[in-house]
Design an enzyme around this catalytic site. Sequence first.
Site, PDB file in Angstrom:
ATOM      1  N   HIS A   1       0.281   6.976   6.716  1.00 20.57           N
ATOM      2  CA  HIS A   1      -0.925   6.605   6.582  1.00 20.57           C
ATOM      3  C   HIS A   1      -1.996   7.259   7.713  1.00 20.57           C
ATOM      4  O   HIS A   1      -1.361   7.133   8.925  1.00 20.57           O
ATOM      5  CB  HIS A   1      -0.690   4.743   6.534  1.00 20.57           C
TER       6      HIS A   1
ATOM      7  N   LYS B   1       0.405  -8.013   3.805  1.00 24.05           N
ATOM      8  CA  LYS B   1       1.313  -7.370   3.087  1.00 24.05           C
ATOM      9  C   LYS B   1       2.843  -7.679   3.083  1.00 24.05           C
ATOM     10  O   LYS B   1       3.720  -7.158   2.039  1.00 24.05           O
ATOM     11  CB  LYS B   1       2.119  -5.662   3.715  1.00 24.05           C
TER      12      LYS B   1
ATOM     13  N   CYS C   1      -5.841   6.571   1.812  1.00 28.43           N
ATOM     14  CA  CYS C   1      -5.348   6.656   3.827  1.00 28.43           C
ATOM     15  C   CYS C   1      -4.653   7.909   3.495  1.00 28.43           C
ATOM     16  O   CYS C   1      -3.928   7.247   5.062  1.00 28.43           O
ATOM     17  CB  CYS C   1      -5.057   5.370   4.422  1.00 28.43           C
TER      18      CYS C   1
END
Lengths: 150, 420
Positions: free
Chosen positions: B136, B239, B377
Amino acid sequence: MMDLGELYKEVIVDHSQHPRNFGRLEKPTHKAEGFNPICGDKITLYLHVDDNDVISEIVFEGRGCAISMASASLLTEALKGKTIEEANTLFHGFHALVTNAPTQATQNKLEKLRVFAGVKAFPSRVKCATLAWHTLQTALTRGDQRATTE
Amino acid sequence: MSRLPSSVSTTNSLDGIMAKVRHDFPALQQSVHGKPLVYLDNAASTQKPQSVIDTISHYYAFDYANVHRGIHYLSERATRAYEDAREKVRNFIGASTSREVIFVRGTTEAINLVAQSYGRMHLTEGDEIVITEMEHHSNIVPWQLLCEQIKATLKVIPVNDTGELILEAYERLLGPRTRLVALTHVSNALGTINPVKQIIAMAHAHDARVLLDGAQAAAHIPIDVQDLNCDFYAFSGHKLYGPTGIGALYGKAELLEAMPPYQGGGEMIREVTFEKTTYADIPQKFEAGTPHIVGAIGLGTAVDYLSSIGLMNIGQHEQELLSYATETIGDLPGLRIIGTSPHKTGILSFDLRGIHPHDISTVLDHEGVAVRAGHHCAMPLMGRFGVSATTRASLSVYNNRSDIDTLKGALDKARAFFSL
Protein backbone atom coordinates in the site's frame (compact mmCIF):
# COMPACT_ATOMS: atom_id res chain seq x y z
CA MET A 1 -33.62 7.32 -7.13
CA MET A 2 -31.82 8.40 -10.27
CA ASP A 3 -32.14 5.87 -13.03
CA LEU A 4 -28.80 4.50 -14.24
CA GLY A 5 -29.96 5.21 -17.78
CA GLU A 6 -29.84 8.91 -16.95
CA LEU A 7 -26.11 8.59 -16.29
CA TYR A 8 -25.22 6.09 -18.97
CA LYS A 9 -27.22 7.50 -21.83
CA GLU A 10 -26.93 5.59 -25.08
CA VAL A 11 -24.71 8.26 -26.60
CA ILE A 12 -22.33 8.00 -23.64
CA VAL A 13 -22.09 4.22 -23.77
CA ASP A 14 -21.56 4.42 -27.53
CA HIS A 15 -18.79 7.01 -27.26
CA SER A 16 -17.10 5.12 -24.43
CA GLN A 17 -17.01 1.93 -26.44
CA HIS A 18 -16.20 3.65 -29.74
CA PRO A 19 -14.35 6.84 -28.87
CA ARG A 20 -14.14 9.39 -31.71
CA ASN A 21 -10.94 11.27 -32.53
CA PHE A 22 -8.88 8.74 -30.61
CA GLY A 23 -5.19 8.99 -31.35
CA ARG A 24 -2.37 11.50 -31.26
CA LEU A 25 -1.01 14.44 -33.23
CA GLU A 26 2.65 14.45 -34.19
CA LYS A 27 3.07 18.22 -33.94
CA PRO A 28 0.35 19.62 -31.72
CA THR A 29 0.36 23.31 -30.85
CA HIS A 30 -1.16 22.41 -27.49
CA LYS A 31 -0.94 19.25 -25.49
CA ALA A 32 -1.74 18.27 -21.92
CA GLU A 33 -2.09 15.18 -19.80
CA GLY A 34 -4.97 14.74 -17.43
CA PHE A 35 -4.80 12.37 -14.54
CA ASN A 36 -7.29 11.50 -11.86
CA PRO A 37 -5.19 10.24 -8.97
CA ILE A 38 -8.24 8.85 -7.21
CA CYS A 39 -9.04 6.31 -9.87
CA GLY A 40 -6.01 6.30 -12.14
CA ASP A 41 -7.87 7.54 -15.22
CA LYS A 42 -5.44 9.10 -17.64
CA ILE A 43 -5.92 11.01 -20.88
CA THR A 44 -3.75 13.07 -23.19
CA LEU A 45 -5.28 15.80 -25.35
CA TYR A 46 -3.59 17.02 -28.52
CA LEU A 47 -4.75 20.20 -30.22
CA HIS A 48 -3.82 22.13 -33.28
CA VAL A 49 -4.84 25.76 -32.92
CA ASP A 50 -4.42 27.91 -36.01
CA ASP A 51 -3.38 31.56 -36.26
CA ASN A 52 -6.98 32.72 -35.84
CA ASP A 53 -7.29 30.90 -32.50
CA VAL A 54 -9.47 28.26 -34.09
CA ILE A 55 -9.09 24.64 -32.95
CA SER A 56 -8.50 23.04 -36.31
CA GLU A 57 -7.62 19.60 -34.98
CA ILE A 58 -8.23 17.89 -31.63
CA VAL A 59 -7.68 14.26 -30.64
CA PHE A 60 -7.15 12.34 -27.43
CA GLU A 61 -5.78 9.07 -26.14
CA GLY A 62 -5.91 7.38 -22.79
CA ARG A 63 -7.95 5.05 -20.69
CA GLY A 64 -10.55 5.36 -18.06
CA CYS A 65 -14.17 4.74 -17.18
CA ALA A 66 -17.09 5.09 -19.57
CA ILE A 67 -17.88 8.59 -18.33
CA SER A 68 -14.36 9.97 -18.71
CA MET A 69 -13.80 8.32 -22.11
CA ALA A 70 -17.16 9.46 -23.49
CA SER A 71 -16.60 12.93 -22.12
CA ALA A 72 -13.23 13.20 -23.85
CA SER A 73 -14.66 11.81 -27.08
CA LEU A 74 -17.62 14.21 -27.11
CA LEU A 75 -15.35 17.10 -26.13
CA THR A 76 -13.23 16.57 -29.22
CA GLU A 77 -16.34 16.49 -31.40
CA ALA A 78 -17.74 19.63 -29.81
CA LEU A 79 -14.55 21.68 -30.02
CA LYS A 80 -13.33 20.97 -33.50
CA GLY A 81 -13.67 24.20 -35.46
CA LYS A 82 -14.41 26.32 -32.38
CA THR A 83 -12.32 29.27 -31.22
CA ILE A 84 -10.46 29.22 -27.92
CA GLU A 85 -12.95 31.71 -26.55
CA GLU A 86 -15.85 29.46 -27.51
CA ALA A 87 -14.02 26.53 -25.93
CA ASN A 88 -13.72 28.44 -22.67
CA THR A 89 -17.41 29.24 -22.72
CA LEU A 90 -18.18 25.57 -23.24
CA PHE A 91 -15.85 24.61 -20.38
CA HIS A 92 -17.78 26.82 -17.96
CA GLY A 93 -21.09 25.66 -19.37
CA PHE A 94 -20.11 22.01 -19.01
CA HIS A 95 -18.95 22.57 -15.46
CA ALA A 96 -22.29 24.18 -14.61
CA LEU A 97 -24.11 21.30 -16.28
CA VAL A 98 -22.53 18.59 -14.12
CA THR A 99 -22.39 20.48 -10.82
CA ASN A 100 -25.44 22.76 -10.65
CA ALA A 101 -28.32 24.11 -12.68
CA PRO A 102 -27.13 25.79 -15.87
CA THR A 103 -29.27 28.47 -17.49
CA GLN A 104 -31.33 27.61 -20.52
CA ALA A 105 -28.99 29.68 -22.69
CA THR A 106 -25.99 27.71 -21.43
CA GLN A 107 -27.79 24.44 -22.03
CA ASN A 108 -28.56 25.48 -25.58
CA LYS A 109 -24.92 26.24 -26.26
CA LEU A 110 -23.86 22.82 -24.96
CA GLU A 111 -25.92 21.03 -27.60
CA LYS A 112 -24.94 17.34 -27.64
CA LEU A 113 -22.90 17.68 -24.43
CA ARG A 114 -26.18 17.91 -22.53
CA VAL A 115 -26.19 14.10 -22.37
CA PHE A 116 -23.97 14.55 -19.31
CA ALA A 117 -26.70 16.30 -17.30
CA GLY A 118 -27.31 13.04 -15.41
CA VAL A 119 -23.83 13.12 -13.88
CA LYS A 120 -24.98 15.76 -11.39
CA ALA A 121 -26.95 13.11 -9.48
CA PHE A 122 -23.78 11.02 -9.10
CA PRO A 123 -21.36 13.25 -7.17
CA SER A 124 -18.63 10.60 -7.13
CA ARG A 125 -18.58 10.65 -10.94
CA VAL A 126 -18.33 14.40 -11.55
CA LYS A 127 -14.54 14.24 -11.72
CA CYS A 128 -14.75 11.53 -14.36
CA ALA A 129 -16.88 13.79 -16.54
CA THR A 130 -14.71 16.87 -16.08
CA LEU A 131 -11.29 15.23 -16.47
CA ALA A 132 -11.05 15.93 -20.20
CA TRP A 133 -12.27 19.49 -19.71
CA HIS A 134 -9.71 20.26 -17.04
CA THR A 135 -7.07 18.77 -19.31
CA LEU A 136 -8.28 21.11 -22.05
CA GLN A 137 -7.92 24.09 -19.71
CA THR A 138 -4.36 23.06 -18.91
CA ALA A 139 -3.51 22.68 -22.59
CA LEU A 140 -4.99 26.03 -23.52
CA THR A 141 -3.45 27.86 -20.57
CA ARG A 142 -0.02 26.64 -21.50
CA GLY A 143 -0.74 27.66 -25.07
CA ASP A 144 -1.70 31.14 -23.92
CA GLN A 145 1.53 31.47 -22.03
CA ARG A 146 3.46 30.44 -25.06
CA ALA A 147 1.41 32.80 -27.24
CA THR A 148 2.46 35.78 -25.16
CA THR A 149 6.09 35.08 -25.87
CA GLU A 150 5.57 35.26 -29.62
CA MET B 1 -11.92 -17.21 22.01
CA SER B 2 -15.20 -19.09 21.80
CA ARG B 3 -14.98 -22.84 21.43
CA LEU B 4 -17.38 -24.84 19.35
CA PRO B 5 -19.03 -27.89 20.92
CA SER B 6 -17.38 -30.89 19.29
CA SER B 7 -20.66 -32.81 19.01
CA VAL B 8 -22.09 -30.31 16.54
CA SER B 9 -21.09 -30.05 12.92
CA THR B 10 -18.64 -27.15 12.78
CA THR B 11 -20.10 -25.54 9.68
CA ASN B 12 -23.65 -25.45 11.01
CA SER B 13 -22.76 -23.99 14.36
CA LEU B 14 -20.47 -21.50 12.67
CA ASP B 15 -23.33 -20.46 10.39
CA GLY B 16 -25.42 -19.99 13.51
CA ILE B 17 -22.82 -17.73 15.13
CA MET B 18 -22.38 -15.71 11.98
CA ALA B 19 -26.11 -15.25 11.41
CA LYS B 20 -26.29 -13.55 14.81
CA VAL B 21 -23.23 -11.42 14.13
CA ARG B 22 -25.01 -9.54 11.36
CA HIS B 23 -27.55 -8.18 13.83
CA ASP B 24 -24.79 -6.60 15.88
CA PHE B 25 -24.19 -4.01 13.16
CA PRO B 26 -26.85 -1.30 12.92
CA ALA B 27 -25.44 0.12 9.67
CA LEU B 28 -26.16 -3.16 7.89
CA GLN B 29 -29.88 -2.88 8.61
CA GLN B 30 -30.41 -0.08 6.07
CA SER B 31 -31.25 0.21 2.41
CA VAL B 32 -29.40 2.24 -0.24
CA HIS B 33 -31.09 3.27 -3.47
CA GLY B 34 -34.07 1.24 -2.25
CA LYS B 35 -32.09 -1.99 -1.96
CA PRO B 36 -30.86 -3.70 1.22
CA LEU B 37 -27.24 -2.72 1.79
CA VAL B 38 -24.67 -5.34 0.86
CA TYR B 39 -21.43 -4.03 2.29
CA LEU B 40 -18.39 -5.52 0.57
CA ASP B 41 -15.88 -2.71 1.10
CA ASN B 42 -14.46 -4.06 4.32
CA ALA B 43 -10.82 -3.81 3.29
CA ALA B 44 -11.34 -0.05 3.12
CA SER B 45 -13.12 0.10 6.45
CA THR B 46 -15.51 -2.05 8.44
CA GLN B 47 -18.87 -1.18 9.98
CA LYS B 48 -19.11 -0.91 13.75
CA PRO B 49 -20.91 -3.27 16.13
CA GLN B 50 -23.34 -1.81 18.64
CA SER B 51 -20.95 -2.58 21.50
CA VAL B 52 -18.28 -0.28 20.05
CA ILE B 53 -20.83 2.48 19.38
CA ASP B 54 -22.17 2.13 22.94
CA THR B 55 -18.69 2.26 24.45
CA ILE B 56 -17.91 5.51 22.65
CA SER B 57 -21.13 7.26 23.60
CA HIS B 58 -20.99 5.94 27.17
CA TYR B 59 -17.45 7.19 27.63
CA TYR B 60 -18.28 10.69 26.42
CA ALA B 61 -21.51 10.75 28.43
CA PHE B 62 -20.24 9.48 31.77
CA ASP B 63 -16.52 8.75 32.02
CA TYR B 64 -14.83 11.55 30.17
CA ALA B 65 -11.67 13.22 31.48
CA ASN B 66 -8.08 13.55 30.34
CA VAL B 67 -5.72 10.71 31.16
CA HIS B 68 -2.47 10.34 33.09
CA ARG B 69 -2.74 13.71 34.82
CA GLY B 70 -5.78 14.55 36.85
CA ILE B 71 -5.77 13.65 40.52
CA HIS B 72 -9.50 13.25 40.49
CA TYR B 73 -11.95 10.45 40.20
CA LEU B 74 -12.96 10.82 36.57
CA SER B 75 -9.41 11.17 35.33
CA GLU B 76 -8.36 8.11 37.23
CA ARG B 77 -11.28 6.18 35.78
CA ALA B 78 -10.45 7.38 32.26
CA THR B 79 -6.79 6.49 32.71
CA ARG B 80 -7.73 3.02 33.86
CA ALA B 81 -10.02 2.51 30.85
CA TYR B 82 -7.34 3.77 28.48
CA GLU B 83 -4.67 1.51 29.95
CA ASP B 84 -7.13 -1.42 30.03
CA ALA B 85 -7.54 -0.91 26.30
CA ARG B 86 -3.77 -1.09 25.86
CA GLU B 87 -3.78 -4.37 27.77
CA LYS B 88 -6.55 -5.72 25.54
CA VAL B 89 -4.54 -4.85 22.45
CA ARG B 90 -1.44 -6.45 23.98
CA ASN B 91 -3.37 -9.65 24.54
CA PHE B 92 -4.90 -9.47 21.05
CA ILE B 93 -1.52 -9.44 19.31
CA GLY B 94 0.33 -11.61 21.81
CA ALA B 95 2.88 -9.02 22.96
CA SER B 96 4.70 -9.84 26.18
CA THR B 97 4.07 -6.48 27.84
CA SER B 98 1.68 -3.60 27.23
CA ARG B 99 4.71 -1.27 27.26
CA GLU B 100 5.26 -2.53 23.72
CA VAL B 101 1.89 -1.20 22.54
CA ILE B 102 1.81 2.41 21.34
CA PHE B 103 -1.46 4.03 20.43
CA VAL B 104 -1.23 5.92 17.14
CA ARG B 105 -3.69 7.33 14.62
CA GLY B 106 -3.51 4.27 12.47
CA THR B 107 -1.22 2.08 10.41
CA THR B 108 0.07 5.03 8.40
CA GLU B 109 1.22 6.92 11.48
CA ALA B 110 2.74 3.77 12.94
CA ILE B 111 4.88 3.24 9.82
CA ASN B 112 5.90 6.90 9.70
CA LEU B 113 6.87 6.70 13.36
CA VAL B 114 9.18 3.76 12.74
CA ALA B 115 10.62 5.33 9.58
CA GLN B 116 11.38 8.64 11.27
CA SER B 117 12.39 7.43 14.71
CA TYR B 118 14.02 4.06 14.18
CA GLY B 119 15.01 4.75 10.57
CA ARG B 120 16.71 8.09 11.11
CA MET B 121 18.57 6.78 14.12
CA HIS B 122 19.81 3.48 12.79
CA LEU B 123 20.10 3.90 9.03
CA THR B 124 22.66 5.86 7.16
CA GLU B 125 23.76 6.67 3.63
CA GLY B 126 23.99 3.61 1.43
CA ASP B 127 21.86 1.42 3.69
CA GLU B 128 19.03 -0.53 2.12
CA ILE B 129 15.35 -0.87 2.95
CA VAL B 130 13.45 -3.75 1.39
CA ILE B 131 9.74 -3.44 0.64
CA THR B 132 7.51 -5.37 -1.77
CA GLU B 133 5.73 -4.74 -5.03
CA MET B 134 2.37 -5.30 -3.33
CA GLU B 135 2.67 -2.56 -0.70
CA HIS B 136 0.00 0.00 0.00
CA HIS B 137 1.29 3.52 -0.62
CA SER B 138 1.42 3.94 3.16
CA ASN B 139 4.20 1.37 3.29
CA ILE B 140 6.07 2.87 0.33
CA VAL B 141 6.04 6.63 0.75
CA PRO B 142 7.31 6.84 4.38
CA TRP B 143 10.36 4.81 3.29
CA GLN B 144 10.88 6.96 0.20
CA LEU B 145 10.84 10.03 2.44
CA LEU B 146 13.39 8.41 4.73
CA CYS B 147 15.55 7.37 1.78
CA GLU B 148 15.58 10.96 0.51
CA GLN B 149 16.53 12.25 3.95
CA ILE B 150 19.41 9.88 4.64
CA LYS B 151 20.31 8.78 1.09
CA ALA B 152 19.34 5.18 1.67
CA THR B 153 18.14 2.88 -1.12
CA LEU B 154 14.79 1.20 -1.54
CA LYS B 155 14.71 -2.37 -2.88
CA VAL B 156 11.51 -4.06 -4.01
CA ILE B 157 10.58 -7.76 -3.77
CA PRO B 158 8.66 -8.65 -6.95
CA VAL B 159 5.33 -10.46 -7.12
CA ASN B 160 4.52 -13.45 -9.35
CA ASP B 161 1.44 -13.88 -11.56
CA THR B 162 -0.67 -15.33 -8.76
CA GLY B 163 0.11 -12.41 -6.51
CA GLU B 164 2.70 -14.03 -4.26
CA LEU B 165 6.08 -12.66 -3.32
CA ILE B 166 9.00 -14.26 -5.14
CA LEU B 167 11.13 -15.41 -2.23
CA GLU B 168 14.15 -16.33 -4.34
CA ALA B 169 14.28 -12.72 -5.51
CA TYR B 170 13.91 -11.60 -1.89
CA GLU B 171 16.85 -13.75 -0.86
CA ARG B 172 18.97 -12.08 -3.54
CA LEU B 173 17.96 -8.60 -2.34
CA LEU B 174 19.16 -9.27 1.19
CA GLY B 175 22.72 -8.18 1.78
CA PRO B 176 25.18 -6.59 4.18
CA ARG B 177 23.52 -3.16 3.79
CA THR B 178 19.97 -4.38 4.38
CA ARG B 179 18.78 -2.73 7.58
CA LEU B 180 15.03 -2.95 7.37
CA VAL B 181 12.38 -5.06 5.67
CA ALA B 182 8.90 -3.52 5.64
CA LEU B 183 6.06 -5.52 4.17
CA THR B 184 2.40 -6.13 4.39
CA HIS B 185 1.14 -9.17 6.27
CA VAL B 186 -1.87 -9.37 3.94
CA SER B 187 -2.16 -7.54 0.61
CA ASN B 188 -5.02 -5.04 0.52
CA ALA B 189 -5.41 -5.34 -3.24
CA LEU B 190 -4.86 -9.09 -3.71
CA GLY B 191 -5.68 -10.69 -0.38
CA THR B 192 -2.41 -12.66 -0.42
CA ILE B 193 -1.28 -13.75 3.05
CA ASN B 194 2.49 -13.47 2.94
CA PRO B 195 4.71 -16.14 4.54
CA VAL B 196 5.88 -13.54 7.01
CA LYS B 197 7.41 -15.89 9.54
CA GLN B 198 9.83 -17.17 6.92
CA ILE B 199 10.44 -13.67 5.56
CA ILE B 200 11.23 -12.40 9.06
CA ALA B 201 13.63 -15.26 9.73
CA MET B 202 15.41 -14.56 6.44
CA ALA B 203 15.75 -10.87 7.33
CA HIS B 204 17.01 -11.64 10.81
CA ALA B 205 19.64 -13.93 9.33
CA HIS B 206 20.98 -10.76 7.68
CA ASP B 207 20.61 -8.76 10.88
CA ALA B 208 17.80 -6.66 9.41
CA ARG B 209 14.71 -5.58 11.34
CA VAL B 210 11.21 -6.26 10.09
CA LEU B 211 8.08 -4.14 10.18
CA LEU B 212 4.78 -5.79 9.31
CA ASP B 213 1.84 -3.76 8.04
CA GLY B 214 -1.05 -5.61 9.62
CA ALA B 215 -3.85 -3.33 8.45
CA GLN B 216 -5.46 -6.08 6.37
CA ALA B 217 -4.56 -8.95 8.66
CA ALA B 218 -5.59 -8.10 12.18
CA ALA B 219 -9.34 -8.57 11.69
CA HIS B 220 -8.98 -11.80 9.74
CA ILE B 221 -6.18 -13.99 11.06
CA PRO B 222 -4.83 -14.51 14.59
CA ILE B 223 -1.76 -12.38 15.29
CA ASP B 224 1.04 -13.48 17.60
CA VAL B 225 3.90 -11.03 17.39
CA GLN B 226 6.15 -13.18 19.57
CA ASP B 227 5.61 -16.26 17.46
CA LEU B 228 6.19 -14.25 14.27
CA ASN B 229 9.20 -12.63 15.92
CA CYS B 230 8.56 -9.39 14.01
CA ASP B 231 10.26 -6.26 15.31
CA PHE B 232 7.34 -3.92 14.59
CA TYR B 233 3.69 -4.59 13.83
CA ALA B 234 1.24 -1.87 12.78
CA PHE B 235 -2.53 -1.94 12.43
CA SER B 236 -5.59 0.30 12.38
CA GLY B 237 -8.69 0.18 14.55
CA HIS B 238 -11.23 1.09 11.89
CA LYS B 239 -10.52 -1.99 9.79
CA LEU B 240 -11.28 -4.27 12.72
CA TYR B 241 -14.68 -2.90 13.69
CA GLY B 242 -13.24 -0.14 15.88
CA PRO B 243 -13.22 3.65 15.59
CA THR B 244 -11.30 5.67 13.02
CA GLY B 245 -8.29 7.70 14.12
CA ILE B 246 -6.85 5.01 16.35
CA GLY B 247 -4.46 2.17 15.75
CA ALA B 248 -1.51 0.55 17.39
CA LEU B 249 2.16 0.08 16.82
CA TYR B 250 3.81 -2.90 18.45
CA GLY B 251 7.58 -2.74 18.83
CA LYS B 252 10.00 -4.90 20.73
CA ALA B 253 10.71 -3.16 24.03
CA GLU B 254 14.47 -2.99 23.58
CA LEU B 255 14.04 -1.32 20.19
CA LEU B 256 11.44 1.17 21.39
CA GLU B 257 13.53 2.05 24.43
CA ALA B 258 16.51 2.92 22.27
CA MET B 259 14.51 4.98 19.76
CA PRO B 260 14.18 8.76 19.98
CA PRO B 261 10.69 10.29 20.35
CA TYR B 262 8.70 10.80 17.16
CA GLN B 263 6.87 13.90 18.34
CA GLY B 264 7.49 16.18 21.27
CA GLY B 265 4.88 17.54 23.65
CA GLY B 266 3.02 16.79 26.83
CA GLU B 267 2.61 13.26 28.17
CA MET B 268 5.89 12.10 26.65
CA ILE B 269 8.29 13.83 29.04
CA ARG B 270 9.74 13.11 32.45
CA GLU B 271 11.25 16.49 33.18
CA VAL B 272 11.49 19.63 31.09
CA THR B 273 13.94 22.45 31.58
CA PHE B 274 15.17 24.87 28.96
CA GLU B 275 18.56 23.23 29.12
CA LYS B 276 17.54 19.61 28.87
CA THR B 277 14.44 17.48 28.66
CA THR B 278 14.22 13.86 29.66
CA TYR B 279 11.62 11.60 28.20
CA ALA B 280 9.03 9.33 29.69
CA ASP B 281 9.42 5.59 29.45
CA ILE B 282 7.74 3.63 26.68
CA PRO B 283 4.98 3.64 25.62
CA GLN B 284 4.29 7.23 26.79
CA LYS B 285 7.49 8.42 25.11
CA PHE B 286 5.71 7.94 21.79
CA GLU B 287 2.34 9.36 22.78
CA ALA B 288 2.85 13.13 22.80
CA GLY B 289 -0.22 15.21 23.55
CA THR B 290 -3.65 14.15 24.68
CA PRO B 291 -4.23 10.84 22.93
CA HIS B 292 -7.41 9.67 21.21
CA ILE B 293 -8.65 8.35 24.53
CA VAL B 294 -12.11 7.32 23.45
CA GLY B 295 -10.71 5.82 20.27
CA ALA B 296 -8.38 3.60 22.23
CA ILE B 297 -11.18 2.53 24.56
CA GLY B 298 -13.41 1.85 21.56
CA LEU B 299 -10.61 -0.17 19.99
CA GLY B 300 -10.45 -2.20 23.19
CA THR B 301 -14.15 -2.99 22.83
CA ALA B 302 -13.65 -3.94 19.17
CA VAL B 303 -10.90 -6.33 20.21
CA ASP B 304 -13.25 -7.81 22.82
CA TYR B 305 -15.86 -8.21 20.13
CA LEU B 306 -13.49 -10.03 17.78
CA SER B 307 -12.27 -12.27 20.58
CA SER B 308 -15.83 -13.16 21.60
CA ILE B 309 -16.42 -14.60 18.12
CA GLY B 310 -12.90 -15.96 17.80
CA LEU B 311 -10.37 -15.21 15.06
CA MET B 312 -10.28 -18.88 14.08
CA ASN B 313 -14.05 -18.88 13.55
CA ILE B 314 -13.88 -15.61 11.65
CA GLY B 315 -11.10 -16.93 9.46
CA GLN B 316 -12.99 -20.13 8.71
CA HIS B 317 -16.18 -18.25 7.90
CA GLU B 318 -14.38 -15.86 5.57
CA GLN B 319 -12.49 -18.68 3.84
CA GLU B 320 -15.73 -20.54 3.12
CA LEU B 321 -17.28 -17.35 1.81
CA LEU B 322 -14.22 -16.58 -0.31
CA SER B 323 -14.44 -20.03 -1.94
CA TYR B 324 -18.13 -19.51 -2.62
CA ALA B 325 -17.52 -16.03 -4.04
CA THR B 326 -14.63 -17.21 -6.22
CA GLU B 327 -16.81 -19.99 -7.66
CA THR B 328 -19.83 -17.75 -8.07
CA ILE B 329 -18.28 -14.86 -9.96
CA GLY B 330 -15.07 -16.51 -11.17
CA ASP B 331 -16.54 -17.92 -14.35
CA LEU B 332 -18.36 -14.80 -15.52
CA PRO B 333 -17.24 -14.21 -19.13
CA GLY B 334 -14.34 -11.77 -19.30
CA LEU B 335 -13.77 -11.76 -15.56
CA ARG B 336 -10.20 -12.13 -14.35
CA ILE B 337 -9.47 -12.43 -10.65
CA ILE B 338 -6.28 -10.62 -9.72
CA GLY B 339 -4.67 -12.37 -6.78
CA THR B 340 -5.11 -16.11 -7.02
CA SER B 341 -2.78 -17.38 -4.32
CA PRO B 342 -4.20 -20.30 -2.31
CA HIS B 343 -3.18 -18.33 0.78
CA LYS B 344 -5.64 -15.45 0.79
CA THR B 345 -8.01 -13.57 3.03
CA GLY B 346 -11.47 -12.68 1.76
CA ILE B 347 -10.44 -10.19 -0.89
CA LEU B 348 -11.72 -10.58 -4.42
CA SER B 349 -10.08 -8.14 -6.77
CA PHE B 350 -11.06 -8.44 -10.40
CA ASP B 351 -11.00 -7.01 -13.86
CA LEU B 352 -14.10 -7.36 -16.05
CA ARG B 353 -13.21 -6.96 -19.70
CA GLY B 354 -15.03 -4.08 -21.35
CA ILE B 355 -16.25 -2.34 -18.20
CA HIS B 356 -14.14 0.02 -16.13
CA PRO B 357 -14.21 -0.63 -12.37
CA HIS B 358 -15.78 2.78 -11.76
CA ASP B 359 -18.70 1.94 -13.98
CA ILE B 360 -19.08 -1.46 -12.33
CA SER B 361 -19.05 0.22 -8.95
CA THR B 362 -21.75 2.68 -9.96
CA VAL B 363 -24.02 -0.08 -11.28
CA LEU B 364 -23.38 -2.20 -8.17
CA ASP B 365 -24.11 0.75 -5.92
CA HIS B 366 -27.53 1.02 -7.54
CA GLU B 367 -28.14 -2.57 -6.52
CA GLY B 368 -27.19 -1.74 -2.94
CA VAL B 369 -23.75 -3.33 -3.25
CA ALA B 370 -20.80 -1.34 -1.91
CA VAL B 371 -17.42 -2.32 -3.37
CA ARG B 372 -14.21 -0.46 -4.02
CA ALA B 373 -13.10 0.56 -7.48
CA GLY B 374 -9.69 2.01 -8.14
CA HIS B 375 -6.02 1.36 -7.60
CA HIS B 376 -6.45 0.59 -3.88
CA CYS B 377 -3.50 2.85 -3.06
CA ALA B 378 -1.26 0.27 -4.70
CA MET B 379 -0.43 1.85 -8.05
CA PRO B 380 2.84 -0.06 -8.59
CA LEU B 381 0.96 -3.33 -8.10
CA MET B 382 -1.74 -2.31 -10.57
CA GLY B 383 1.01 -1.65 -13.10
CA ARG B 384 2.44 -5.12 -12.40
CA PHE B 385 -0.86 -6.70 -13.44
CA GLY B 386 -1.35 -4.40 -16.41
CA VAL B 387 -4.43 -2.62 -15.12
CA SER B 388 -4.97 0.90 -13.88
CA ALA B 389 -7.70 -0.17 -11.50
CA THR B 390 -9.68 -3.16 -10.29
CA THR B 391 -13.02 -3.75 -8.65
CA ARG B 392 -12.57 -5.17 -5.18
CA ALA B 393 -15.12 -6.99 -3.08
CA SER B 394 -13.75 -7.57 0.41
CA LEU B 395 -15.41 -9.82 2.94
CA SER B 396 -15.78 -9.64 6.66
CA VAL B 397 -17.35 -11.41 9.58
CA TYR B 398 -20.90 -10.21 8.82
CA ASN B 399 -21.07 -11.11 5.13
CA ASN B 400 -22.95 -14.17 3.94
CA ARG B 401 -23.71 -16.18 0.80
CA SER B 402 -26.71 -14.06 0.03
CA ASP B 403 -24.39 -11.03 -0.24
CA ILE B 404 -22.36 -12.91 -2.84
CA ASP B 405 -25.49 -13.87 -4.76
CA THR B 406 -26.52 -10.21 -4.82
CA LEU B 407 -23.04 -9.26 -6.04
CA LYS B 408 -23.29 -11.83 -8.84
CA GLY B 409 -26.74 -10.54 -9.84
CA ALA B 410 -25.46 -6.98 -9.87
CA LEU B 411 -22.47 -7.93 -12.03
CA ASP B 412 -24.85 -9.61 -14.48
CA LYS B 413 -26.79 -6.34 -14.63
CA ALA B 414 -23.60 -4.39 -15.27
CA ARG B 415 -22.70 -6.70 -18.14
CA ALA B 416 -26.18 -6.42 -19.61
CA PHE B 417 -26.11 -2.65 -19.21
CA PHE B 418 -22.95 -2.36 -21.25
CA SER B 419 -24.21 -5.01 -23.69
CA LEU B 420 -21.43 -7.49 -22.94
